[in-house]
Design an enzyme around this catalytic site. Structure first.
Site, PDB file in Angstrom:
ATOM      1  N   PHE A 137      10.438  58.819  67.028  1.00 48.54           N
ATOM      2  CA  PHE A 137       8.881  58.286  66.938  1.00 48.54           C
ATOM      3  C   PHE A 137       8.599  56.766  66.204  1.00 48.54           C
ATOM      4  O   PHE A 137       9.385  56.857  64.773  1.00 48.54           O
ATOM      5  CB  PHE A 137       8.181  59.447  66.083  1.00 48.54           C
ATOM      6  CG  PHE A 137       6.747  58.870  66.208  1.00 48.54           C
ATOM      7  CD1 PHE A 137       5.988  59.362  67.195  1.00 48.54           C
ATOM      8  CD2 PHE A 137       6.126  58.432  64.948  1.00 48.54           C
ATOM      9  CE1 PHE A 137       4.548  58.979  67.435  1.00 48.54           C
ATOM     10  CE2 PHE A 137       4.649  58.247  65.018  1.00 48.54           C
ATOM     11  CZ  PHE A 137       4.019  58.541  66.318  1.00 48.54           C
ATOM     12  N   ASP A 222      13.816  52.199  60.857  1.00 49.71           N
ATOM     13  CA  ASP A 222      12.349  52.541  60.885  1.00 49.71           C
ATOM     14  C   ASP A 222      12.283  53.513  59.827  1.00 49.71           C
ATOM     15  O   ASP A 222      12.731  54.903  59.856  1.00 49.71           O
ATOM     16  CB  ASP A 222      11.736  53.289  62.191  1.00 49.71           C
ATOM     17  CG  ASP A 222      10.252  53.775  61.971  1.00 49.71           C
ATOM     18  OD1 ASP A 222       9.976  53.962  60.875  1.00 49.71           O
ATOM     19  OD2 ASP A 222       9.964  53.755  62.986  1.00 49.71           O
ATOM     20  N   LYS A 251       3.692  54.722  55.451  1.00 50.73           N
ATOM     21  CA  LYS A 251       3.287  55.801  54.615  1.00 50.73           C
ATOM     22  C   LYS A 251       3.463  55.879  53.301  1.00 50.73           C
ATOM     23  O   LYS A 251       2.549  55.598  52.629  1.00 50.73           O
ATOM     24  CB  LYS A 251       4.374  57.022  55.534  1.00 50.73           C
ATOM     25  CG  LYS A 251       3.940  57.192  56.955  1.00 50.73           C
ATOM     26  CD  LYS A 251       4.385  58.489  57.404  1.00 50.73           C
ATOM     27  CE  LYS A 251       3.715  59.063  58.528  1.00 50.73           C
ATOM     28  NZ  LYS A 251       4.398  58.553  59.762  1.00 50.73           N
TER      29      LYS A 251
HETATM   30  C1  LIG Z   1       4.496  57.808  61.016  1.00 53.76           C
HETATM   31  C2  LIG Z   1       5.425  56.998  61.632  1.00 53.76           C
HETATM   32  C3  LIG Z   1       5.318  55.897  62.332  1.00 53.76           C
HETATM   33  C4  LIG Z   1       3.755  55.533  62.774  1.00 53.76           C
HETATM   34  O1  LIG Z   1       3.096  54.902  61.593  1.00 53.76           O
HETATM   35  P1  LIG Z   1       1.571  54.817  61.822  1.00 53.76           P
HETATM   36  O2  LIG Z   1       1.146  54.435  60.413  1.00 53.76           O
HETATM   37  O3  LIG Z   1       0.866  56.175  62.123  1.00 53.76           O
HETATM   38  O4  LIG Z   1       1.258  53.879  62.651  1.00 53.76           O
HETATM   39  C5  LIG Z   1       6.369  55.080  62.967  1.00 53.76           C
HETATM   40  N1  LIG Z   1       7.627  55.495  62.591  1.00 53.76           N
HETATM   41  C6  LIG Z   1       7.869  56.684  61.893  1.00 53.76           C
HETATM   42  C7  LIG Z   1       9.353  57.069  61.828  1.00 53.76           C
HETATM   43  C8  LIG Z   1       6.746  57.360  61.466  1.00 53.76           C
HETATM   44  O5  LIG Z   1       7.075  58.578  60.826  1.00 53.76           O
END
Ligand SMILES: *Cc1c(COP(=O)(O)O)cnc(C)c1O
Length: 396
Positions: A137, A222, A251
């Site tokens: 994701f 990421d 986050k």
């Molecule tokens: C939450 C998340 C995203 C997206 O972040 P948003 O602030 O919701 O756009 C991307 N990559 C990972 C691994 C995430 O957990």
């Protein structure tokens, strides 16, 4: 009308249906506890999806944000502000590697920056495609979505303008097959958060680093969910001793204020020319001051050690609950999933809520726990003590 309706009912009428209707409206919080609009109190074991790293209403965050909003709340990137400079310097210091930072306001935007950086960096060398992991994701905007390996949220919005090839997560041989000298970048999470806090086998990130070194593809990690102390280190990749070419954060960085960051490490940090990228809110001084307060507090209060200790206590506490619905627990630090033997995570989440605990049914068979980094041993113990009763209610 609105006087008699609950917030969740009014939400259902006023908002697009993309989230469904959440089960609760939260009106305030303090530390690791939150209150709903009926006055019920909950122990927050999800922290707004690994965001509220210092819990709720932490004095350091309140002070930093209040002071900054009363000083100057916005400058845009037409002008420099002090909090953004301090934060960028601070992040580079924590990474201990030469690099450059781009600040955004969310995770998906941090990944958009990483994508554009990789396109720019790779294009000159004729690198034309990307590799990402199945079930990974990376966000909901179209670039980040095209990297997201979950058909249910991705496919109906395609086709995408980028050539992204998906490999099974954790399979180093498959990665090696997929990455050639034409690959611009490999995007990976150090453990897959939305897939249910799924760690790769030992050595996978090291193998990914070697594959990227051998082919010249960029390794983009990421760490939007995994960083800022969540696993007991500043960044999850530090457990493996690898250094990415590009790192994305969001986050937990802002402790509840919206912020994202893309860090280029080494030569790729200089790939953008003036005008190549931007964001009106990126580098916002209030968000940057919040992030600096989060980093300062983690350091000052020794929270990395705390995450390791309390996280291990939580992991062992869950593992020690013998119940036929519980298959085990995976993850590291305060980033765990209780794995179930049946697809009843939604029911476990609901039963936990009735018992006064907020958890997240991240997958049909996995309940995610990502509490504030300030959670105490006593609070963790209160959850593990309640867990058998929660599971008993679901098993019935
Ligand atoms: C939450 C998340 C995203 C997206 O972040 P948003 O602030 O919701 O756009 C991307 N990559 C990972 C691994 C995430 O957990």
């Amino acid at each position: 009308m609105t006087g008699t309706s609950t917030l969740t009912e009014r939400f259902a009428d006023a908002f697009m249906p993309n989230y469904g209707v959440p089960p609760l409206a939260l009106v305030r919080g303090a530390g690791c506890e939150v209150h709903d609009e009926q006055g019920n109190r909950y122990l927050d074991l999800i922290a707004g999806i690994a965001v509220s790293s210092l819990g709720h209403a932490h004095p350091a965050l309140v002070e930093a944000v209040s002071r900054q909003v009363a000083t100057i709340a916005h400058t845009s990137n037409l002008f420099v502000n002090e909090p953004e400079v301090l934060l960028a310097e601070r992040l580079l210091g924590l990474l201990g590697a030469p690099g450059r930072v781009f600040l955004a306001s969310s995770g998906t935007e941090a990944n958009e920056c990483a994508l554009k950086l990789a396109i720019k960096h790779g294009r000159a060398a004729g690198r034309s495609y990307f590799v990402a992991a199945e079930n990974g994701f990376h966000g909901r905007t179209l670039g980040a979505l095209s990297l997201t390996g979950k058909a249910a949220i991705r496919d109906q919005f395609g086709p995408f303008p980028l050539d992204v090839r998906f490999v099974p997560y954790g399979d180093a041989d498959a990665l090696k097959q997929a990455v050639t000298g034409d690959c611009a970048a490999v995007f990976l999470e150090p453990a897959q958060g939305e897939a249910g806090v799924v760690p790769p086998p030992d050595g996978y990130l090291t193998a990914a680093r070697q594959i990227c070194d051998a082919t010249g593809a960029l390794l983009v990690l990421d760490e939007i969910q995994s960083a800022i102390g969540r696993t007991g280190r500043w960044f999850a990749h530090q457990h493996d001793g690898v250094v990415p070419d590009v790192l994305t954060l969001a986050k937990g960085l802002g402790g509840g204020l919206p912020i994202g960051a893309c860090v280029g490490i080494g030569p790729v940090a200089d790939a953008f020319a003036k005008g190549d990228h931007g964001s009106t809110f990126g580098g916002n001084p209030v968000a940057a001051a919040a992030a600096a307060a989060v980093l300062d507090t983690i350091e000052r209060d020794g929270l990395l050690d705390r995450v390791r200790d309390v996280g291990e206590r939580l992991r062992q506490g869950i593992a020690g609950v013998g119940h036929p619905l519980l298959a085990g627990v995976r993850g590291r630090g305060l980033w765990l999933a209780a794995v179930l033997t049946a697809p009843v995570a939604g029911e476990v989440q609901a039963a936990a809520q009735r018992a006064g605990f907020l958890v997240n049914a991240v997958q049909p068979d996995a309940v995610r726990l990502a509490p504030p980094l300030v959670i105490t041993a006593e609070q963790v113990d209160s959850f593990t003590a309640a867990l058998p009763g929660i599971l008993r209610e679901v098993g019935r």
